[in-house]
Design an enzyme around this catalytic site. Structure first.
Site, PDB file in Angstrom:
ATOM      1  N   LYS A 192       0.874  -1.173   0.000  1.00  0.00           N
ATOM      2  CA  LYS A 192       0.000   0.000   0.000  1.00  0.00           C
ATOM      3  C   LYS A 192       0.907   1.217   0.000  1.00  0.00           C
ATOM      4  O   LYS A 192       1.437   1.628   1.026  1.00  0.00           O
ATOM      5  CB  LYS A 192      -0.910   0.008   1.235  1.00  0.00           C
ATOM      6  CG  LYS A 192      -2.114   0.891   1.019  1.00  0.00           C
ATOM      7  CD  LYS A 192      -2.228   2.082   1.798  1.00  0.00           C
ATOM      8  CE  LYS A 192      -1.815   3.245   2.324  1.00  0.00           C
ATOM      9  NZ  LYS A 192      -1.874   4.453   1.526  1.00  0.00           N
ATOM     10  N   GLU A 268       8.962   1.431  11.239  1.00  0.00           N
ATOM     11  CA  GLU A 268      10.019   2.445  11.102  1.00  0.00           C
ATOM     12  C   GLU A 268       9.304   3.782  11.198  1.00  0.00           C
ATOM     13  O   GLU A 268       8.508   4.133  10.333  1.00  0.00           O
ATOM     14  CB  GLU A 268      10.729   2.281   9.756  1.00  0.00           C
ATOM     15  CG  GLU A 268      12.138   2.805   9.764  1.00  0.00           C
ATOM     16  CD  GLU A 268      12.211   4.270   9.416  1.00  0.00           C
ATOM     17  OE1 GLU A 268      12.168   5.089  10.368  1.00  0.00           O
ATOM     18  OE2 GLU A 268      12.295   4.616   8.240  1.00  0.00           O
ATOM     19  N   CYS A 303      12.717  11.080   7.942  1.00  0.00           N
ATOM     20  CA  CYS A 303      12.704  10.608   9.333  1.00  0.00           C
ATOM     21  C   CYS A 303      14.077  10.773   9.986  1.00  0.00           C
ATOM     22  O   CYS A 303      14.181  10.870  11.200  1.00  0.00           O
ATOM     23  CB  CYS A 303      12.230   9.171   9.398  1.00  0.00           C
ATOM     24  SG  CYS A 303      13.070   8.107   8.241  1.00  0.00           S
ATOM     25  N   GLU A 402       8.471  16.147  16.017  1.00  0.00           N
ATOM     26  CA  GLU A 402       8.981  15.981  14.654  1.00  0.00           C
ATOM     27  C   GLU A 402       8.192  16.916  13.735  1.00  0.00           C
ATOM     28  O   GLU A 402       6.972  16.850  13.671  1.00  0.00           O
ATOM     29  CB  GLU A 402       8.776  14.533  14.196  1.00  0.00           C
ATOM     30  CG  GLU A 402       9.387  14.272  12.843  1.00  0.00           C
ATOM     31  CD  GLU A 402       9.049  12.898  12.283  1.00  0.00           C
ATOM     32  OE1 GLU A 402       7.897  12.458  12.430  1.00  0.00           O
ATOM     33  OE2 GLU A 402       9.939  12.285  11.677  1.00  0.00           O
TER      34      GLU A 402
HETATM   35  P1  NAP Z   1       1.228   8.301   8.010  1.00  0.00           P
HETATM   36  O1  NAP Z   1      -0.167   8.736   8.167  1.00  0.00           O
HETATM   37  O2  NAP Z   1       1.813   7.481   9.101  1.00  0.00           O
HETATM   38  O3  NAP Z   1       1.352   7.520   6.605  1.00  0.00           O
HETATM   39  C1  NAP Z   1       2.206   6.418   6.325  1.00  0.00           C
HETATM   40  C2  NAP Z   1       1.405   5.329   5.613  1.00  0.00           C
HETATM   41  O4  NAP Z   1       0.425   4.779   6.514  1.00  0.00           O
HETATM   42  C3  NAP Z   1       0.616   5.857   4.416  1.00  0.00           C
HETATM   43  O5  NAP Z   1       0.631   4.888   3.399  1.00  0.00           O
HETATM   44  C4  NAP Z   1      -0.758   6.035   5.008  1.00  0.00           C
HETATM   45  O6  NAP Z   1      -1.806   6.078   4.079  1.00  0.00           O
HETATM   46  C5  NAP Z   1      -0.865   4.826   5.912  1.00  0.00           C
HETATM   47  N1  NAP Z   1      -1.911   4.923   6.921  1.00  0.00           N
HETATM   48  C6  NAP Z   1      -2.526   6.036   7.409  1.00  0.00           C
HETATM   49  N2  NAP Z   1      -3.462   5.699   8.314  1.00  0.00           N
HETATM   50  C7  NAP Z   1      -3.455   4.351   8.410  1.00  0.00           C
HETATM   51  C8  NAP Z   1      -4.185   3.407   9.181  1.00  0.00           C
HETATM   52  N3  NAP Z   1      -5.130   3.791  10.039  1.00  0.00           N
HETATM   53  N4  NAP Z   1      -3.911   2.100   9.029  1.00  0.00           N
HETATM   54  C9  NAP Z   1      -2.946   1.690   8.171  1.00  0.00           C
HETATM   55  N5  NAP Z   1      -2.233   2.532   7.409  1.00  0.00           N
HETATM   56  C10 NAP Z   1      -2.473   3.849   7.530  1.00  0.00           C
HETATM   57  O7  NAP Z   1       2.103   9.530   7.754  1.00  0.00           O
HETATM   58  P2  NAP Z   1       1.641  10.796   6.883  1.00  0.00           P
HETATM   59  O8  NAP Z   1       0.225  11.182   7.087  1.00  0.00           O
HETATM   60  O9  NAP Z   1       2.064  10.505   5.494  1.00  0.00           O
HETATM   61  O10 NAP Z   1       2.512  11.907   7.548  1.00  0.00           O
HETATM   62  C11 NAP Z   1       2.239  12.288   8.889  1.00  0.00           C
HETATM   63  C12 NAP Z   1       3.513  12.342   9.668  1.00  0.00           C
HETATM   64  O11 NAP Z   1       4.162  11.042   9.698  1.00  0.00           O
HETATM   65  C13 NAP Z   1       4.572  13.229   9.055  1.00  0.00           C
HETATM   66  O12 NAP Z   1       4.336  14.579   9.269  1.00  0.00           O
HETATM   67  C14 NAP Z   1       5.805  12.686   9.768  1.00  0.00           C
HETATM   68  O13 NAP Z   1       5.854  13.189  11.065  1.00  0.00           O
HETATM   69  C15 NAP Z   1       5.556  11.195   9.787  1.00  0.00           C
HETATM   70  N6  NAP Z   1       6.202  10.483   8.688  1.00  0.00           N
HETATM   71  C16 NAP Z   1       7.360   9.788   8.952  1.00  0.00           C
HETATM   72  C17 NAP Z   1       8.003   9.104   7.940  1.00  0.00           C
HETATM   73  C18 NAP Z   1       9.267   8.346   8.187  1.00  0.00           C
HETATM   74  O14 NAP Z   1       9.982   8.033   7.221  1.00  0.00           O
HETATM   75  N7  NAP Z   1       9.589   7.954   9.407  1.00  0.00           N
HETATM   76  C19 NAP Z   1       7.476   9.118   6.653  1.00  0.00           C
HETATM   77  C20 NAP Z   1       6.297   9.825   6.410  1.00  0.00           C
HETATM   78  C21 NAP Z   1       5.685  10.491   7.450  1.00  0.00           C
HETATM   79  P3  NAP Z   1      -2.212   7.484   3.415  1.00  0.00           P
HETATM   80  O15 NAP Z   1      -1.291   7.637   2.290  1.00  0.00           O
HETATM   81  O16 NAP Z   1      -3.620   7.350   2.982  1.00  0.00           O
HETATM   82  O17 NAP Z   1      -2.070   8.545   4.462  1.00  0.00           O
END
Ligand code: NAP
Ligand code: MG
Length: 500
Positions: A192, A268, A303, A402
């Site tokens: 996904k 991660e 990250c 973050e």
């Molecule tokens: P996120 O919501 O954690 O998204 C990561 C993945 O998880 C996406 O594919 C997302 O889908 C999916 N996801 C969201 N809700 C889910 C659920 N309830 N069950 C299963 N999967 C789910 O992160 P984001 O919204 O992209 O960004 C929010 C924050 O996450 C950022 O501001 C940052 O702080 C952090 N982040 C960290 C990393 C890292 O490399 N450590 C990478 C990205 C973001 P969708 O695409 O539909 O949201």
């Protein structure tokens, strides 16, 4: 498509791009069962780029069934190591042959600078597959120390069907970090990708099929995380989920696992990474440039972004002056321009979140010394200036949370013990970098910092040979990259034989 890193060639290549917008299930592209679609936005313009299949639970179920069938049939899981290696090496070759296309897809879909996509994300992702492929037939099982009448073998077997949930910040590379070890160990997988950045992964699936990966082994379902990410994590037919993303969603995944079939969850997560500069550090010009890369690279949407600069009080003014001078090199602009080093943030809501953090820095009394504003508004894109706050206190929001944008907090210390305490004063523990010319101090401090990767006198995430992942709330259970990533996607079996 190969691509020259020059404006004319890039402009000519964009209209030739073909977007794969359907789900990839059981070896072919298909619409979402309910026929729904959603727009993927180009963050540099704010305009729709492509309409993708909006998959739902039924599509996830179809993908998991295809993956399960391929796994049970043994078309991949029981192929000889040499055969699996050959297929993944062909995939790495195909990725290199198509690196221009893959780079452009990530550039347009995620707003990442084309220079990064073409010189780092693209080639590094191909190299990642090549590294894991090469490891397949070099990793031996073990024989236990039994008496002469028994033979006990300890073997690793693929787990089965793995779900991979990816973030939007390194679309192709995060896919490679997950899929390299997952496929190398003989598993089938349902990916996904992030809702905002699915295009390069959808193309990757086609390249994998071309390389000879059997139908059903690699499936890709685009759509919303709360719908299909959750469906994947709750699915009883999934044996493990590998995730990169926010700590908040990581917590949900552990709940989904507990409430379904206790599938293995590899997380991660986020970071609030320290860059520590001691008063015996070397060349300040070099350090200033490394420190800027560490925080501003990939728009700080990383990250491992070193968003806290913890610098000895004596050096602070000198280092900061140099960083501000060199920050001119961090050109904000159209990600398709080879000169651009800072593209737009991923989407409007994220831009607003980053601007709110900048506002909180000002409100809580930190001193803004660089940037701080939204920029290039006329483009319709989500651009923000690289930003530095001086005089940050460890209790301020910008020092603790973050931000996931190009925002640096500068803190000072007087003693080594204070520097270590500040570095560890966070719920996270993903990466850290430190600068000193004293070898004993480098060793002492590297061991004292609670983080999965500590780089000394540079900013580095290591390479394919080194594990990547976090301590504390930056991670759970496993690591990306290196041979260690293989083991988390395997079961360990004992075969005990009584001989006569
Ligand atoms: P996120 O919501 O954690 O998204 C990561 C993945 O998880 C996406 O594919 C997302 O889908 C999916 N996801 C969201 N809700 C889910 C659920 N309830 N069950 C299963 N999967 C789910 O992160 P984001 O919204 O992209 O960004 C929010 C924050 O996450 C950022 O501001 C940052 O702080 C952090 N982040 C960290 C990393 C890292 O490399 N450590 C990478 C990205 C973001 P969708 O695409 O539909 O949201
Ligand atoms: Mg997009």
């Amino acid at each position: 498509m190969t691509l020259k890193l020059e404006s004319k060639a890039i402009k000519a290549a964009v209209p030739q791009l073909k977007f794969r917008t359907q789900a990839f299930i059981d070896g072919r592209y298909v619409n979402a069962i309910a026929g729904k679609t959603y727009d993927s936005i180009n963050p540099a313009t704010g305009k729709p780029l492509a309409q993708l299949a909006a998959c739902e639970a039924a599509d996830v179920d179809a993908a998991v069934k295809a993956a399960r069938r391929s796994f049970e049939q043994g078309v991949w899981s029981t192929r000889s190591p040499a055969e699996r290696k050959a297929v993944l090496l062909r995939l790495a070759d195909l990725m290199e042959q198509n690196v221009g296309e893959l780079a452009l897809l990530d550039c347009l879909d995620a707003g990442k600078p084309i220079t990064d996509c073409l010189t780092m994300d693209g080639p590094d992702s191909a190299h990642c597959f090549r590294w894991h492929a090469e490891a397949i037939d070099k990793d031996y099982a073990q024989v236990a120390p039994t008496g002469p009448d028994q033979v006990a073998m300890i073997v690793r077997e693929p787990l089965g069907v793995i779900g991979a949930i990816l973030p939007w910040n390194f679309p192709l590379q995060m896919a490679a970090w997950k899929l390299g070890p997952i496929l190398a160990t003989g598993n089938s997988v349902v990916v996904k990708p992030a809702r905002q950045t699915s295009l390069s992964v959808l193309r990757l699936a086609e390249l994998a099929a071309e390389a000879g990966l059997p139908e059903g082994v690699l499936n890709v379902v685009p759509g919303s995380g709360s719908v299909i990410g959750a469906a994947l994590c709750k699915h009883p037919g999934v044996d493990a989920v590998a995730f990169t993303g926010s700590t908040e969603v990581g917590r949900l995944l552990l709940q989904y696992s507990a409430e379904s079939n206790l599938k293995r969850i590899v997380l991660e997560l986020g970071g609030k990474n320290p860059q520590v500069v001691f008063d015996d550090a070397g060349d300040l010009d070099y350090i200033a440039q490394q420190a800027l890369s560490c925080v501003f690279w990939n728009m700080g949407e990383n990250c491992s972004s070193g968003s806290r600069l913890i610098v000895h009080r004596k050096l602070k003014n000198k280092l900061l002056a140099r960083m501000i001078e060199f920050s001119k090199d961090w050109i904000v602009g159209n990600p398709l321009d080879p000169a651009t080093k800072v593209g737009p943030l991923i989407e409007a809501s994220h831009l607003n979140k980053v601007l709110e953090y900048i506002e909180s820095g000002k409100q809580e009394g930190a001193k803004l010394v660089l940037g701080g504003r939204r920029t290039l508004l006329k483009t319709g894109g989500f651009f923000v200036e690289p930003t530095i706050f001086d005089g940050v206190k460890p209790t301020m929001t910008i020092a603790r949370e973050e931000i996931f944008g190009p925002v640096l907090s500068v803190l000072t210390f007087d003693t080594e013990a204070e520097a270590i305490a500040l570095a560890n004063d966070t719920q996270y523990g993903l990466t850290a970098s430190l600068y000193t010319e004293n070898l004993s101090r480098a060793n002492r401090v590297a061991r004292a910092i609670r983080a999965g990767t500590v780089s000394v006198n540079c900013f580095s995430e290591g390479d394919a040979t080194t594990p990547f992942g976090g301590y504390k709330q930056s991670g759970f259970f496993g690591r990306d990259k290196s041979i260690f990533a293989h083991y988390q996607y395997c079961e360990l079996k004992t075969i005990w034989m009584q001989l006569t």
